[in-house]
Design an enzyme around this catalytic site. Structure first.
Site, PDB file in Angstrom:
ATOM      1  CE  LYS A  13      30.956 -61.619 -33.376  1.00 17.64           C
ATOM      2  NZ  LYS A  13      32.350 -60.983 -33.866  1.00 17.64           N
ATOM      3  NE  ARG A 139      38.357 -61.740 -25.935  1.00 16.26           N
ATOM      4  CZ  ARG A 139      37.408 -61.840 -26.901  1.00 16.26           C
ATOM      5  NH1 ARG A 139      36.350 -60.761 -26.896  1.00 16.26           N
ATOM      6  NH2 ARG A 139      37.796 -62.440 -28.046  1.00 16.26           N
TER       7      ARG A 139
HETATM    8  P1  ADP Z   1      35.420 -62.560 -31.289  1.00 20.65           P
HETATM    9  O1  ADP Z   1      34.169 -62.276 -31.806  1.00 20.65           O
HETATM   10  O2  ADP Z   1      35.954 -61.162 -30.620  1.00 20.65           O
HETATM   11  O3  ADP Z   1      36.485 -63.401 -31.773  1.00 20.65           O
HETATM   12  P2  ADP Z   1      34.203 -64.182 -28.990  1.00 20.65           P
HETATM   13  O4  ADP Z   1      34.292 -63.611 -27.628  1.00 20.65           O
HETATM   14  O5  ADP Z   1      33.036 -64.086 -29.814  1.00 20.65           O
HETATM   15  O6  ADP Z   1      35.353 -63.309 -29.807  1.00 20.65           O
HETATM   16  O7  ADP Z   1      34.840 -65.713 -29.018  1.00 20.65           O
HETATM   17  C1  ADP Z   1      36.294 -65.935 -28.155  1.00 20.65           C
HETATM   18  C2  ADP Z   1      36.482 -67.388 -28.739  1.00 20.65           C
HETATM   19  O8  ADP Z   1      35.802 -68.294 -28.296  1.00 20.65           O
HETATM   20  C3  ADP Z   1      36.725 -67.481 -30.280  1.00 20.65           C
HETATM   21  O9  ADP Z   1      37.950 -67.298 -30.749  1.00 20.65           O
HETATM   22  C4  ADP Z   1      36.510 -69.105 -30.191  1.00 20.65           C
HETATM   23  O10 ADP Z   1      37.758 -69.810 -29.751  1.00 20.65           O
HETATM   24  C5  ADP Z   1      35.741 -69.361 -28.994  1.00 20.65           C
HETATM   25  N1  ADP Z   1      34.024 -69.373 -29.452  1.00 20.65           N
HETATM   26  C6  ADP Z   1      33.224 -68.468 -29.477  1.00 20.65           C
HETATM   27  N2  ADP Z   1      32.013 -68.712 -29.854  1.00 20.65           N
HETATM   28  C7  ADP Z   1      32.213 -69.729 -30.722  1.00 20.65           C
HETATM   29  C8  ADP Z   1      31.600 -70.567 -31.629  1.00 20.65           C
HETATM   30  N3  ADP Z   1      30.409 -70.351 -31.975  1.00 20.65           N
HETATM   31  N4  ADP Z   1      32.257 -71.816 -32.066  1.00 20.65           N
HETATM   32  C9  ADP Z   1      33.491 -72.022 -31.726  1.00 20.65           C
HETATM   33  N5  ADP Z   1      34.064 -71.551 -30.928  1.00 20.65           N
HETATM   34  C10 ADP Z   1      33.618 -70.197 -30.357  1.00 20.65           C
END
Ligand code: ADP
Length: 270
Positions: A13, A139
């Site tokens: 993504k 991360r």
């Molecule tokens: P990935 O898609 O690689 O899992 P992201 O960078 O999008 O990682 O998100 C990392 C973390 O941030 C998620 O595992 C969650 O804990 C939190 N997070 C991100 N976006 C959301 C969301 N829309 N709602 C709740 N938690 C979120």
């Protein structure tokens, strides 16, 4: 153009969002990035989110909805945006619907990246290695252990959005196992096909130009407005959109078990 990128962690993504930003000149709104910035800055939201993120869970809906609500109001998002990592739950999607309605904005499409889950662990491990090689901080949730939990969270809370948006006829599915370049090309192609991309005057004679040349005032109108013109190609694009078949669904459900096994094996080896 307003689109959502949907897919499990490691599905690409973020990579695709950045490429689409360059292609279409719209902003990427990544809740993950925003939350990581909040954690680094030790803001109240960051302090709340830190441990949840590190464990592979989800930050409360009201927190992320609040962040996104403020963010889409900002000037740079007026031209359009790509939501990456949001919505992640059905209540978040419902809140987004409400926000957009209130702001008189419409969502053009939801692009779902379909990936083979067994490849995700390798991808995430590779990402961590590359980050380390660049001398940057990895991360905390980019470990095989946390990824297994993030995948479980994805399946339980985010995967239902596939059904949610497919019911709303917004979902366009793309094979996320192709090369980065091919995935970008395919996303662009389907976004054009559904009329999400405003056609710029192109050098090649586009079919819409021929329509514009028609003297009937009706034809001229349909060119000026993107929506009606978009309707026809949408059918073609929807054809290309594969709804998860029974077998595919099973494969998705089975995959985590395999992924988990793989981790166990790897850890056993280490
Ligand atoms: P990935 O898609 O690689 O899992 P992201 O960078 O999008 O990682 O998100 C990392 C973390 O941030 C998620 O595992 C969650 O804990 C939190 N997070 C991100 N976006 C959301 C969301 N829309 N709602 C709740 N938690 C979120």
């Amino acid at each position: 153009m307003r689109i959502i990128l949907l897919g499990p962690p490691g599905s690409g993504k973020g990579t695709q969002a950045q490429r689409l930003v360059q292609r279409f000149g719209i902003v990427q709104l990544s809740t993950g990035e925003m939350l990581r910035a909040a954690v680094a800055a030790e803001t109240p939201i960051g302090l709340k989110a830190k441990d949840i993120m590190a464990s592979g869970g989800l930050v409360p809906d009201e927190v992320v909805v609040g962040i996104i609500s403020d963010r889409i109001e900002q000037d740079d998002a007026k031209k359009g945006f790509i939501l990456d990592g949001f919505p992640r739950t059905v209540p978040q999607a419902e809140a987004l619907d409400g926000l957009l309605k209130h702001k008189h904005m419409e969502l053009d499409a939801v692009v779902g990246l379909r990936v083979n889950e067994s490849a995700l662990i390798d991808r995430v491990e590779k990402r961590a290695e590359e980050t380390r090689a660049r001398g940057e901080e990895v991360r905390v949730d980019d470990t095989a252990e946390v990824l297994v939990r993030r995948l479980a969270t994805y399946r339980a809370q985010t995967e239902p959005l596939i059904h949610y948006y497919s019911e709303k006829r917004k979902l366009l599915t793309v094979d996320g196992m192709m090369t980065i370049e091919e995935v970008t090309r395919e996303i662009s192609r389907i976004l054009h096909a559904v009329g999400a991309v405003e056609s710029k005057p192109s050098k090649k004679p586009a079919p819409t130009k021929r329509a514009a040349a028609k003297p009937a005032p009706k034809a001229a109108k349909s060119v000026a407005r993107t929506r009606p013109a978009a309707k026809k190609p949408a059918k073609t694009a929807r054809k290309a959109v594969k709804r998860p078949s029974g077998a595919a669904k099973k494969a998705v459900k089975r995959a985590p078990a395999r992924a988990a096994k793989k981790v166990t094996k790897k850890r056993a080896k280490a």
